[in-house]
Design a protein around this motif. Sequence first.
Motif, short mmCIF file in Angstrom:
data_model
loop_
_atom_site.label_atom_id
_atom_site.label_comp_id
_atom_site.label_asym_id
_atom_site.label_seq_id
_atom_site.Cartn_x
_atom_site.Cartn_y
_atom_site.Cartn_z
N LYS A 90 -6.24 -13.46 -4.09
CA LYS A 90 -5.88 -12.86 -5.40
C LYS A 90 -6.23 -11.36 -5.44
CE LYS A 90 -6.32 -13.78 -10.35
NZ LYS A 90 -6.98 -12.51 -10.73
N ARG A 91 -5.72 -10.66 -4.41
CA ARG A 91 -6.02 -9.23 -4.34
C ARG A 91 -5.01 -8.38 -5.11
NH1 ARG A 91 -10.70 -6.86 -3.12
NH2 ARG A 91 -9.72 -5.17 -1.97
N ASN A 92 -3.89 -8.98 -5.53
CA ASN A 92 -2.93 -8.26 -6.38
C ASN A 92 -2.21 -7.09 -5.72
OD1 ASN A 92 -3.26 -9.86 -8.74
ND2 ASN A 92 -5.26 -8.86 -9.02
N GLN B 11 -18.42 -1.03 -8.50
CA GLN B 11 -17.84 -2.09 -7.69
C GLN B 11 -16.37 -1.78 -7.39
OE1 GLN B 11 -20.67 -4.36 -8.22
NE2 GLN B 11 -20.29 -4.75 -6.08
N THR B 12 -15.67 -1.23 -8.38
CA THR B 12 -14.31 -0.72 -8.18
C THR B 12 -14.29 0.65 -8.85
OG1 THR B 12 -13.62 -1.84 -10.21
CG2 THR B 12 -13.19 -3.00 -8.17
N VAL B 13 -14.83 1.61 -8.14
CA VAL B 13 -15.18 2.91 -8.75
C VAL B 13 -13.95 3.64 -9.30
CG1 VAL B 13 -15.10 4.28 -6.62
CG2 VAL B 13 -16.73 4.89 -8.40
N ASP C 296 -13.56 -6.55 -12.99
CA ASP C 296 -12.59 -7.41 -13.69
C ASP C 296 -11.56 -8.00 -12.75
OD1 ASP C 296 -13.73 -6.79 -16.09
OD2 ASP C 296 -12.20 -5.36 -16.72
N LYS C 297 -11.72 -7.81 -11.46
CA LYS C 297 -10.61 -8.14 -10.55
C LYS C 297 -10.56 -9.63 -10.17
CE LYS C 297 -9.48 -3.74 -10.33
NZ LYS C 297 -10.22 -3.19 -11.48
N PHE C 298 -11.68 -10.27 -10.10
CA PHE C 298 -11.75 -11.72 -9.81
C PHE C 298 -11.07 -12.12 -8.51
CE2 PHE C 298 -12.64 -11.43 -14.32
CZ PHE C 298 -13.75 -12.26 -14.42
N CYS C 299 -11.33 -11.41 -7.44
CA CYS C 299 -10.89 -11.85 -6.11
C CYS C 299 -11.50 -13.23 -5.89
CB CYS C 299 -11.37 -10.89 -5.04
SG CYS C 299 -10.83 -9.20 -5.36
N THR C 300 -10.72 -14.14 -5.29
CA THR C 300 -11.18 -15.54 -5.31
C THR C 300 -12.45 -15.78 -4.50
OG1 THR C 300 -9.67 -16.05 -3.50
CG2 THR C 300 -8.88 -16.52 -5.72
N TYR C 301 -12.71 -14.93 -3.49
CA TYR C 301 -13.87 -15.16 -2.61
C TYR C 301 -15.15 -14.53 -3.16
CZ TYR C 301 -12.52 -10.44 -1.43
OH TYR C 301 -12.17 -9.12 -1.54
N CYS C 302 -15.07 -13.81 -4.26
CA CYS C 302 -16.16 -12.92 -4.64
C CYS C 302 -16.95 -13.46 -5.84
CB CYS C 302 -15.59 -11.55 -4.96
SG CYS C 302 -16.86 -10.35 -5.35
N ILE C 303 -18.26 -13.31 -5.75
CA ILE C 303 -19.15 -13.80 -6.80
C ILE C 303 -19.48 -12.69 -7.81
CG2 ILE C 303 -21.32 -13.29 -5.55
CD1 ILE C 303 -20.62 -16.59 -7.36
#
Length: 474
Positions: free
Chosen positions: A304-306, A228-230, A185-192
């Motif tokens: 957008k790593r927050n 993915q984000t355990v 759910d993180k939606f980092c801008t570089y990630c698909i």
Amino acid sequence: MLKFYIETVGCQMNVLDSELAHSSLVQSGLVPTTNRNNADVILFNTCSVRQHAEDKIYSALGRLKHWKVTKPYGVLGVIGCMAQKEQKIIFQRAPHVDLVLGPGQLELLSETVHQLLDEKLQQNRVDREVDQKMESGKKLLVSLKRQEHRHAEVVGSFRLFDPVRNPEARYNRFQAMVRIMFGCDKFCTYCIVPSVRGPEQSRPPQEIIDEIQTLVRQGVVEITLIGQTVNSYRYKTGGKTTLLSDLLYQVSKIEGLQRICFVTNYPRGMDDDLLYAVRDLPKVAKHLHVPAQSGSDAVLRRMKRNYSASEYRELVSRIYATIPNVSMTCDFIVGFCGETDEEFLQTVELVQDCRFKNSFIFKYSERRGTKSAELYADDVQESVKKIRNNILLEIQDKISLEQNQQFIGKTVEILVEGTTKQFETGDVQLSGRTSCDRIVVFDAPDNRLIGQFLKLNIYDAAPFTLFAKQPADS
Ligand code: SF4
């Protein structure tokens, strides 16, 4: 006996998906082969993180046109993230592909493969001009549906697909991965990933425990919980919420299981309860992989790593202060859109300050469909990306060596994982890992120690390897 071959690239999610795909194809009556040319079904389990990885798959598919001519009933398939992301493009660029299935639909794999094989074998008997008929609609595309529908399918794939575990399908019998959550759910801008793997969903704890118990009965002594984000793992039921720290306590109680690892962590959400679980549970590996990606606040904002670089530093200090002898590893992307020399130097400082065991360093690769591709220009020259990559690697290598040298003269315990060399004398070099994820190699007369925990004396060190001997009294 129809044979299948699976080629896997990408992250641990894909390695696990390939194991599960292998298991379900074996269950359905197909036989695995390691020789691609002998296979009747060839599957590529793909990754979309880098352009290079996708280009390689297209070239491999292109080379298999010849295989389709010699084996017209053969099934050529693309699964994994690229299958989800590229879908119709794959059929356009490689019209001889028969099957494209995203990671959320893998439970359909064996049924779909058999359906295609049946149709094509029948067709082949009746009419040898199979190619023409295939063109006229025999291909199967499981299309991307609207998000809420895909969500339901993803849940379905957990229940139906994950519990199929077959020791023959694993890289070895004593280590296994267990998926505890799916999506991000993180939606980092570089990630698909969020667009190909869907939203975060955690599996029920009891289902995970049952699966690990099955694995332990099959001889597994080390498991790696993956997501993915355990550390975002969170399962709510009946007013009770189970977090990753709670799950670690529950999994630790499983008799026969000796080591528990988990990857990949997102810096936000590395709460104290998780660090205390790692510190207090002897079976939990003393190693944390927590990708920072950059040491520059401006770049982190564009990604957008927050979190900020100082928040990441605070986390690293908290981890080192809480867990004795812990090691940390990290991921970095260099040359992200607009990254200036100054911003890159802030990443260099972060690497110098945080003293990671290793860092995995990637040059930014623009991916169609990501926010960064939409919002920012990929404007750092390839030559500059390469230089930054090498600078960071050199600094990290020096730190890795300094850290490893501290082990010289010490005794460590490793799980022996495999053979790295075979000597003319008949002796072998075996390798394994410590609880803090350090690779240790040592010589032995044969392979019998593989799969066992063993204490060794370290006598030398390189950046990625410790060299050891068995104690004289062993
Ligand atoms: S945390 Fe970011 S980089 Fe990791 S999978 Fe999610 S979106 Fe991708």
